[in-house]
Motif scaffolding. Structure first.
Motif, PDB file in Angstrom:
ATOM      1  N   MET A 130       0.835  -1.193   0.000  1.00 43.67           N
ATOM      2  CA  MET A 130       0.000   0.000   0.000  1.00 43.67           C
ATOM      3  C   MET A 130       0.870   1.243   0.000  1.00 43.67           C
ATOM      4  O   MET A 130       1.945   1.267   0.591  1.00 43.67           O
ATOM      5  CB  MET A 130      -0.933   0.024   1.210  1.00 43.67           C
ATOM      6  CG  MET A 130      -2.062  -0.977   1.167  1.00 43.67           C
ATOM      7  SD  MET A 130      -3.179  -0.764   2.567  1.00 43.67           S
ATOM      8  CE  MET A 130      -2.092  -1.220   3.915  1.00 43.67           C
ATOM      9  N   GLN A 131       0.356   2.258  -0.660  1.00 43.91           N
ATOM     10  CA  GLN A 131       1.034   3.551  -0.655  1.00 43.91           C
ATOM     11  C   GLN A 131      -0.021   4.636  -0.555  1.00 43.91           C
ATOM     12  O   GLN A 131      -0.883   4.766  -1.423  1.00 43.91           O
ATOM     13  CB  GLN A 131       1.872   3.733  -1.924  1.00 43.91           C
ATOM     14  CG  GLN A 131       2.650   5.047  -1.939  1.00 43.91           C
ATOM     15  CD  GLN A 131       3.502   5.202  -3.195  1.00 43.91           C
ATOM     16  OE1 GLN A 131       3.548   4.306  -4.028  1.00 43.91           O
ATOM     17  NE2 GLN A 131       4.177   6.329  -3.314  1.00 43.91           N
ATOM     18  N   GLU A 132       0.046   5.418   0.512  1.00 40.69           N
ATOM     19  CA  GLU A 132      -0.910   6.500   0.735  1.00 40.69           C
ATOM     20  C   GLU A 132      -0.294   7.829   0.326  1.00 40.69           C
ATOM     21  O   GLU A 132       0.805   8.174   0.738  1.00 40.69           O
ATOM     22  CB  GLU A 132      -1.327   6.549   2.207  1.00 40.69           C
ATOM     23  CG  GLU A 132      -2.065   5.300   2.677  1.00 40.69           C
ATOM     24  CD  GLU A 132      -2.499   5.403   4.134  1.00 40.69           C
ATOM     25  OE1 GLU A 132      -2.836   6.530   4.555  1.00 40.69           O
ATOM     26  OE2 GLU A 132      -2.475   4.383   4.831  1.00 40.69           O
ATOM     27  N   GLU A 133      -1.027   8.568  -0.497  1.00 47.86           N
ATOM     28  CA  GLU A 133      -0.624   9.913  -0.888  1.00 47.86           C
ATOM     29  C   GLU A 133      -1.817  10.842  -0.727  1.00 47.86           C
ATOM     30  O   GLU A 133      -2.919  10.404  -0.391  1.00 47.86           O
ATOM     31  CB  GLU A 133      -0.151   9.918  -2.344  1.00 47.86           C
ATOM     32  CG  GLU A 133       0.987   8.945  -2.649  1.00 47.86           C
ATOM     33  CD  GLU A 133       1.295   8.879  -4.126  1.00 47.86           C
ATOM     34  OE1 GLU A 133       1.655   9.930  -4.694  1.00 47.86           O
ATOM     35  OE2 GLU A 133       1.160   7.787  -4.708  1.00 47.86           O
ATOM     36  N   LYS A 134      -1.597  12.117  -0.967  1.00 47.26           N
ATOM     37  CA  LYS A 134      -2.696  13.059  -0.867  1.00 47.26           C
ATOM     38  C   LYS A 134      -3.715  12.765  -1.958  1.00 47.26           C
ATOM     39  O   LYS A 134      -3.389  12.748  -3.152  1.00 47.26           O
ATOM     40  CB  LYS A 134      -2.176  14.493  -1.010  1.00 47.26           C
ATOM     41  CG  LYS A 134      -3.270  15.542  -0.842  1.00 47.26           C
ATOM     42  CD  LYS A 134      -2.709  16.947  -0.980  1.00 47.26           C
ATOM     43  CE  LYS A 134      -3.825  17.980  -0.814  1.00 47.26           C
ATOM     44  NZ  LYS A 134      -3.320  19.370  -0.949  1.00 47.26           N
ATOM     45  N   ASP A 135      -4.955  12.512  -1.555  1.00 47.73           N
ATOM     46  CA  ASP A 135      -6.049  12.221  -2.479  1.00 47.73           C
ATOM     47  C   ASP A 135      -5.779  11.028  -3.384  1.00 47.73           C
ATOM     48  O   ASP A 135      -6.260  10.965  -4.521  1.00 47.73           O
ATOM     49  CB  ASP A 135      -6.372  13.445  -3.348  1.00 47.73           C
ATOM     50  CG  ASP A 135      -6.996  14.569  -2.540  1.00 47.73           C
ATOM     51  OD1 ASP A 135      -7.682  14.270  -1.554  1.00 47.73           O
ATOM     52  OD2 ASP A 135      -6.775  15.741  -2.888  1.00 47.73           O
ATOM     53  N   GLN A 136      -5.006  10.062  -2.881  1.00 45.39           N
ATOM     54  CA  GLN A 136      -4.750   8.863  -3.677  1.00 45.39           C
ATOM     55  C   GLN A 136      -4.283   7.718  -2.801  1.00 45.39           C
ATOM     56  O   GLN A 136      -3.452   7.906  -1.917  1.00 45.39           O
ATOM     57  CB  GLN A 136      -3.692   9.160  -4.745  1.00 45.39           C
ATOM     58  CG  GLN A 136      -3.361   7.970  -5.638  1.00 45.39           C
ATOM     59  CD  GLN A 136      -2.468   8.347  -6.797  1.00 45.39           C
ATOM     60  OE1 GLN A 136      -2.838   9.166  -7.642  1.00 45.39           O
ATOM     61  NE2 GLN A 136      -1.272   7.781  -6.839  1.00 45.39           N
ATOM     62  N   LEU A 137      -4.832   6.543  -3.036  1.00 47.66           N
ATOM     63  CA  LEU A 137      -4.386   5.324  -2.356  1.00 47.66           C
ATOM     64  C   LEU A 137      -4.072   4.274  -3.412  1.00 47.66           C
ATOM     65  O   LEU A 137      -4.881   4.011  -4.300  1.00 47.66           O
ATOM     66  CB  LEU A 137      -5.460   4.784  -1.408  1.00 47.66           C
ATOM     67  CG  LEU A 137      -5.163   3.397  -0.797  1.00 47.66           C
ATOM     68  CD1 LEU A 137      -3.988   3.476   0.177  1.00 47.66           C
ATOM     69  CD2 LEU A 137      -6.392   2.814  -0.110  1.00 47.66           C
ATOM     70  N   THR A 138      -2.890   3.671  -3.317  1.00 52.69           N
ATOM     71  CA  THR A 138      -2.491   2.592  -4.213  1.00 52.69           C
ATOM     72  C   THR A 138      -2.409   1.296  -3.421  1.00 52.69           C
ATOM     73  O   THR A 138      -1.767   1.252  -2.369  1.00 52.69           O
ATOM     74  CB  THR A 138      -1.120   2.888  -4.858  1.00 52.69           C
ATOM     75  OG1 THR A 138      -1.200   4.111  -5.589  1.00 52.69           O
ATOM     76  CG2 THR A 138      -0.715   1.760  -5.792  1.00 52.69           C
ATOM     77  N   VAL A 139      -3.084   0.260  -3.911  1.00 51.22           N
ATOM     78  CA  VAL A 139      -3.037  -1.066  -3.289  1.00 51.22           C
ATOM     79  C   VAL A 139      -2.636  -2.062  -4.380  1.00 51.22           C
ATOM     80  O   VAL A 139      -3.267  -2.124  -5.432  1.00 51.22           O
ATOM     81  CB  VAL A 139      -4.394  -1.475  -2.678  1.00 51.22           C
ATOM     82  CG1 VAL A 139      -4.252  -2.802  -1.937  1.00 51.22           C
ATOM     83  CG2 VAL A 139      -4.923  -0.398  -1.748  1.00 51.22           C
ATOM     84  N   ILE A 140      -1.575  -2.827  -4.113  1.00 48.96           N
ATOM     85  CA  ILE A 140      -1.075  -3.802  -5.083  1.00 48.96           C
ATOM     86  C   ILE A 140      -1.155  -5.200  -4.480  1.00 48.96           C
ATOM     87  O   ILE A 140      -0.612  -5.449  -3.400  1.00 48.96           O
ATOM     88  CB  ILE A 140       0.382  -3.493  -5.490  1.00 48.96           C
ATOM     89  CG1 ILE A 140       0.479  -2.081  -6.079  1.00 48.96           C
ATOM     90  CG2 ILE A 140       0.881  -4.529  -6.501  1.00 48.96           C
ATOM     91  CD1 ILE A 140       1.897  -1.650  -6.372  1.00 48.96           C
TER      92      ILE A 140
END
Length: 284
Positions: free
Chosen positions: A81-91
């Motif tokens: 997981m990678q959390e950024e401003k106004d975005q979440l990435t889940v692999i």
């Protein structure tokens, strides 16, 4: 966006949307827009198509049978997981039950506008049979049975059966998209799709749009496995779901004859080559 970390789920809440990822099921478990839940089960990576008459004649099942179980029983081996401003990435990374083992990944990117960007990758390896299809299968509620798409049509077409198709915007519904072959089999595919809308009778639903490439797709009332298991049309069950397939590629259907002639080599999918597809899911 608000991100909620649970024991087995990851939730994302934003303006007018709610997304949930399941660690145990390995993917997108729920998608809601404006209080309506459109996706209720985790979509699965698919490697199999229901055998056609030509496939049976060429002993397709014997040669490629391991891909039938590959999509059913793959397992999650890693989640990033990678959390950024106004975005979440889940692999999600999957181990596929083949011999030798191979792997695939599904990357979801949820953005503040509620759109979900999906990227599938298959990591090719030598020593495996050719792949029937590669893509993702969505299990929606039956009421989302109407579809509209921009691609080749209006009738079903495949990479080796599209000379009579033309590029345009076409409409249909899942039940009418089932070809009335004597023995149920793969059907309803469209090549060169730019976008696909799947809706209910009020026009509410989801849109799948290709990102950087076209895709192949079908919208049917039955899964590939239900078509595979039926010997006659009357054995197909009552439709409880709408099955949407978004494919990077599907092998050709052949047809030089139906008692042994294989699909021409240029229309097959080698298992030692990497495959990839990217698309965006959004509310219509």
């Amino acid at each position: 966006m608000q991100i909620i970390h649970g024991d087995v789920n990851i939730g994302v809440k934003g303006d007018g949307f709610h997304v949930m990822f399941s660690k145990s099921e390995g993917g997108l478990a729920s998608l809601q827009y404006d209080g309506t839940e459109y996706i209720t089960r985790t979509p699965k990576t698919s490697f199999w198509r229901a055998c056609t008459d030509n496939d049976r004649g060429a002993k397709h099942g014997y040669d490629r049978g391991m891909w039938l179980t590959a999509g059913l029983y793959q397992k999650v081996i890693d989640i990033k997981m990678q959390e950024e401003k106004d975005q979440l990435t889940v692999i999600f990374e999957y181990e596929i039950p083949t011999i030798p083992r191979t792997y695939s990944t599904v990357k979801y990117v949820v953005r503040g506008d509620g759109n979900i960007h999906v990227r599938l990758k298959y990591h090719g390896i030598k020593g495996l049979p050719e792949i029937p299809v590669f893509g993702m299968e969505f299990k929606l509620k039956e009421k989302y049975h109407n579809f509209e798409y921009y691609g080749f049509g209006p009738e079903e077409n495949y990479i080796d059966r599209m000379e009579g198709a033309r590029l345009g915007v076409f409409q249909g519904n899942a039940q009418e998209n089932v070809s009335a072959y004597l023995v149920p089999q793969e059907c309803g595919n469209r090549v060169g799709v730019r976008w696909l809308k799947v809706t209910d009778e009020t026009g509410q639903g989801l849109m799948f749009a290709g990102e950087g490439q076209t895709f192949e797709s079908s919208v049917l009332p039955y899964s590939a496995y239900e078509l595979e298991n039926a010997s006659h049309q009357e054995e197909l069950p009552k439709a409880y779901y709408t099955w949407v397939r978004i494919l990077a590629k599907q092998m050709g259907v052949g047809g030089d004859d139906s008692w042994g002639a294989p699909v021409h080599e240029k229309y097959r999918i080698p298992s030692d080559e990497n495959l990839e597809i990217a698309f965006c899911i959004s509310k219509i």
